[in-house]
Motif scaffolding. Structure first.
Motif, PDB file in Angstrom:
ATOM      1  N   THR A   1     -64.997 -85.914  27.021  1.00 34.39           N
ATOM      2  CA  THR A   1     -65.571 -84.586  26.868  1.00 34.39           C
ATOM      3  C   THR A   1     -64.364 -83.739  25.864  1.00 34.39           C
ATOM      4  O   THR A   1     -64.620 -82.486  25.917  1.00 34.39           O
ATOM      5  CB  THR A   1     -65.312 -83.960  28.347  1.00 34.39           C
ATOM      6  OG1 THR A   1     -64.046 -84.079  29.045  1.00 34.39           O
ATOM      7  CG2 THR A   1     -66.382 -84.734  29.028  1.00 34.39           C
ATOM      8  N   GLY A   2     -63.341 -84.559  25.437  1.00 34.06           N
ATOM      9  CA  GLY A   2     -62.362 -83.545  24.739  1.00 34.06           C
ATOM     10  C   GLY A   2     -63.058 -82.947  23.316  1.00 34.06           C
ATOM     11  O   GLY A   2     -62.651 -81.690  23.464  1.00 34.06           O
TER      12      GLY A   2
ATOM     13  N   ILE B   1     -58.187 -87.349  19.448  1.00 29.82           N
ATOM     14  CA  ILE B   1     -57.478 -86.157  19.459  1.00 29.82           C
ATOM     15  C   ILE B   1     -58.323 -85.208  19.645  1.00 29.82           C
ATOM     16  O   ILE B   1     -57.887 -83.982  18.979  1.00 29.82           O
ATOM     17  CB  ILE B   1     -56.589 -86.253  18.181  1.00 29.82           C
ATOM     18  CG1 ILE B   1     -57.584 -86.333  16.751  1.00 29.82           C
ATOM     19  CG2 ILE B   1     -55.618 -87.297  18.053  1.00 29.82           C
ATOM     20  CD1 ILE B   1     -56.869 -86.120  15.597  1.00 29.82           C
ATOM     21  N   HIS B   2     -59.592 -85.290  20.135  1.00 26.93           N
ATOM     22  CA  HIS B   2     -60.511 -84.119  20.332  1.00 26.93           C
ATOM     23  C   HIS B   2     -60.824 -83.262  19.355  1.00 26.93           C
ATOM     24  O   HIS B   2     -61.113 -82.091  19.312  1.00 26.93           O
ATOM     25  CB  HIS B   2     -59.770 -83.241  21.457  1.00 26.93           C
ATOM     26  CG  HIS B   2     -59.252 -83.590  22.677  1.00 26.93           C
ATOM     27  ND1 HIS B   2     -58.582 -83.168  23.857  1.00 26.93           N
ATOM     28  CD2 HIS B   2     -59.385 -85.109  23.302  1.00 26.93           C
ATOM     29  CE1 HIS B   2     -58.114 -84.154  24.515  1.00 26.93           C
ATOM     30  NE2 HIS B   2     -58.834 -84.981  24.352  1.00 26.93           N
ATOM     31  N   LEU B   3     -60.978 -83.653  18.173  1.00 29.81           N
ATOM     32  CA  LEU B   3     -61.639 -83.129  17.107  1.00 29.81           C
ATOM     33  C   LEU B   3     -63.107 -83.387  16.364  1.00 29.81           C
ATOM     34  O   LEU B   3     -63.381 -84.867  16.431  1.00 29.81           O
ATOM     35  CB  LEU B   3     -60.600 -83.315  15.538  1.00 29.81           C
ATOM     36  CG  LEU B   3     -59.305 -82.703  15.625  1.00 29.81           C
ATOM     37  CD1 LEU B   3     -58.523 -82.964  14.212  1.00 29.81           C
ATOM     38  CD2 LEU B   3     -59.625 -81.088  15.645  1.00 29.81           C
ATOM     39  N   PRO B   4     -63.912 -82.810  16.169  1.00 30.11           N
ATOM     40  CA  PRO B   4     -65.464 -82.969  15.634  1.00 30.11           C
ATOM     41  C   PRO B   4     -65.138 -83.534  14.305  1.00 30.11           C
ATOM     42  O   PRO B   4     -64.580 -82.720  13.414  1.00 30.11           O
ATOM     43  CB  PRO B   4     -66.018 -81.798  16.054  1.00 30.11           C
ATOM     44  CG  PRO B   4     -65.134 -80.710  16.082  1.00 30.11           C
ATOM     45  CD  PRO B   4     -63.694 -81.278  16.442  1.00 30.11           C
ATOM     46  N   VAL B   5     -65.751 -84.523  14.079  1.00 31.03           N
ATOM     47  CA  VAL B   5     -65.985 -85.135  12.728  1.00 31.03           C
ATOM     48  C   VAL B   5     -67.456 -85.038  12.335  1.00 31.03           C
ATOM     49  O   VAL B   5     -68.385 -85.450  13.141  1.00 31.03           O
ATOM     50  CB  VAL B   5     -65.246 -86.100  12.253  1.00 31.03           C
ATOM     51  CG1 VAL B   5     -63.492 -85.909  12.195  1.00 31.03           C
ATOM     52  CG2 VAL B   5     -65.544 -87.588  12.773  1.00 31.03           C
ATOM     53  N   SER B   6     -67.618 -85.124  10.911  1.00 23.59           N
ATOM     54  CA  SER B   6     -69.134 -85.779  10.556  1.00 23.59           C
ATOM     55  C   SER B   6     -69.180 -87.236  10.550  1.00 23.59           C
ATOM     56  O   SER B   6     -68.584 -87.728   9.843  1.00 23.59           O
ATOM     57  CB  SER B   6     -69.331 -85.073   9.135  1.00 23.59           C
ATOM     58  OG  SER B   6     -70.729 -85.616   8.731  1.00 23.59           O
ATOM     59  N   THR B   7     -70.047 -87.695  11.594  1.00 26.74           N
ATOM     60  CA  THR B   7     -70.028 -89.158  11.563  1.00 26.74           C
ATOM     61  C   THR B   7     -70.884 -89.575  10.233  1.00 26.74           C
ATOM     62  O   THR B   7     -70.635 -90.673   9.621  1.00 26.74           O
ATOM     63  CB  THR B   7     -70.917 -89.614  12.575  1.00 26.74           C
ATOM     64  OG1 THR B   7     -72.119 -88.957  13.000  1.00 26.74           O
ATOM     65  CG2 THR B   7     -70.095 -89.533  13.864  1.00 26.74           C
TER      66      THR B   7
END
Length: 332
Positions: free
Chosen positions: A61-62, A272-278
Motif C-alpha cells: 500500500t506504500g 521505496i513507495h514511488l509510482p513509476v510508469s510500468t
C-alpha cells in the motif's frame, strides 16, 4: 442525495474504472514478450497476468499513500471532490484514446498530470505539494533511463554466459523460463499500478471527510485489485502487438532479459513507495535489450513515437483535467 456523497460515489466508480482500463491498457506490456515469443498462448498469458496482478495489488500500500498525499494535500485541497473527479475523467479519456490507437502510453503520467492540472485549476499552483510532486516526477523520468541501462547490462551478461550454447536449444529452454518471468512482471505491475487507484479513492475519502488518516482501507485495496484483475482478463491486443513486435524481433532469451529487468525496476520503485510508469519501464527494458542484442535490429521509429507520447501525456492530461474541472464546477 447529498452532492458530496454523490461525487464520492462517482469518484470510487471512476477510480475502479481507471483501474479496470489500466488492467487491459498497461498489463498488455507485462505479457507482450511472452506472447510474441509463443512462450504462452494469449489466453493463458492473460489469465496468468490477471491472477498475478490481483496478488500484487493486495500485497502493498506504500505507493497508494504516496499518491494520496504527495501530489496535493487532501486535508487542505480546495474543492477536493471535483478536483479528483476531473482528474479521473481526464486520465480515463487519455487512456482510452491511446489504447484505441495502440500506443503504449503511461497511465501513471496520465493520472498524476491530471491530478496536478485539476488542482491548479481549482486553487492555483500553490495547491501542489512540490516536494512530493517533484519526487514523483523524478521517479517517472529516471526509471525508464535506468530500465534501458539495466536491460542493456542484463542482456550483455546473458550473451557472455550463453555464448557457447546451441541457439535453438537455448531459446527452447528460455521459453519455459519466460513463463515465470512473465508472471513475475505481472505481479510487480500489480504492486505498483493498482495502488494508484487506491490512492485516489483514499484521497477522495480524506478530502470529503469520510476518513481522517492516510491508511488504505481494506475494501479499497480489494476492490482495486479486483478491478485491475478483471481489466487484465480483457486483454490489450493492440498494445501487445506494439510492445511485443514493433520495437524489435523478440526471442525467448530477449524476453527473459527484458522481463527480469522490468520486474526488478518496478518492484524497486514499489519498495521505496514511488509510482513509476510500468509502460515506460517495460518498453525501455526491451529497448535496452534490443540495443545490446543488435542496435540495427531495434525499430527506432516506433521508439520515437512512444517517446513523443510519453513526453506529451503529462501536460495534455493536466490541461484536459483543468478543462473538465471547469465544466464540472458549473454543475456542482
Amino acid at each position: 442525495m447529498d452532492s458530496m456523497f454523490l461525487i464520492t460515489v462517482l469518484i470510487v466508480i471512476g477510480a475502479l474504472a481507471f483501474d479496470f482500463i489500466n488492467g487491459f491498457h498497461d498489463t498488455a506490456n507485462a505479457i507482450a514478450t511472452s506472447v510474441s515469443t509463443k512462450a504462452l498462448k494469449p489466453r493463458h498469458a492473460i489469465v496468468l497476468a490477471a491472477i498475478m496482478n490481483f496478488i500484487g495489488a493486495i500485497s502493498f500500500t506504500g505507493v497508494a499513500k504516496t499518491i494520496s498525499k504527495d501530489i496535493v494535500d487532501p486535508f487542505t485541497l480546495q474543492n477536493g471532490e471535483l478536483v479528483i473527479l476531473a482528474a479521473l475523467v481526464a486520465a480515463i479519456l487519455w487512456n482510452l484514446l491511446t489504447w484505441y490507437y495502440g500506443i503504449p502510453s503511461s497511465s501513471s503520467h496520465a493520472i498524476i498530470g491530471s491530478i496536478a492540472g485539476a488542482a491548479i485549476a481549482s486553487a492555483g499552483f500553490t495547491s501542489l505539494n512540490y516536494n512530493g510532486f517533484l519526487k514523483i516526477i523524478q521517479a517517472l523520468i529516471f526509471s525508464p533511463i535506468l530500465a534501458f541501462a539495466a536491460g542493456y547490462l542484463v542482456y550483455s551478461i546473458f550473451k557472455v554466459l550463453f555464448k557457447n550454447l546451441n541457439l535453438t536449444k537455448t531459446n527452447r529452454n528460455f521459453r519455459y523460463f519466460q513463463i515465470g518471468t512473465a508472471a513475475l512482471q505481472a505481479y510487480t505491475h500489480g504492486t505498483n499500478d493498482a495502488q494508484k487507484a487506491m490512492g485516489i479513492i483514499t484521497m477522495a475519502l480524506i478530502a470529503n471527510g469520510y476518513q481522517t488518516g492516510d491508511d488504505i482501507q481494506f475494501w479499497v485495496q480489494v476492490s482495486c485489485a479486483v478491478a485491475m484483475g478483471l481489466g487484465t482478463s480483457i486483454g490489450g491486443w493492440k498494445i501487445i502487438k506494439t510492445v511485443g513486435g514493433k520495437i524489435m524481433k523478440i526471442r525467448p532469451v530477449n524476453g527473459v532479459a527484458a522481463d527480469l529487468t522490468g520486474a526488478m525496476i518496478i518492484f524497486g520503485a514499489t519498495y521505496i513507495h514511488l509510482p513509476v510508469s510500468t509502460t515506460h519501464v517495460i518498453s525501455s527494458s526491451i529497448l535496452g535489450v534490443g540495443a545490446s542484442h543488435r542496435l540495427k535490429g531495434v525499430k527506432w521509429g516506433t521508439a520515437q513515437r512512444m517517446l513523443i507520447t510519453w513526453v506529451i501525456t503529462l501536460p495534455i492530461s493536466a490541461l484536459c483535467a483543468a478543462l473538465v474541472y471547469f465544466i464540472l464546477n458549473l454543475f456542482f
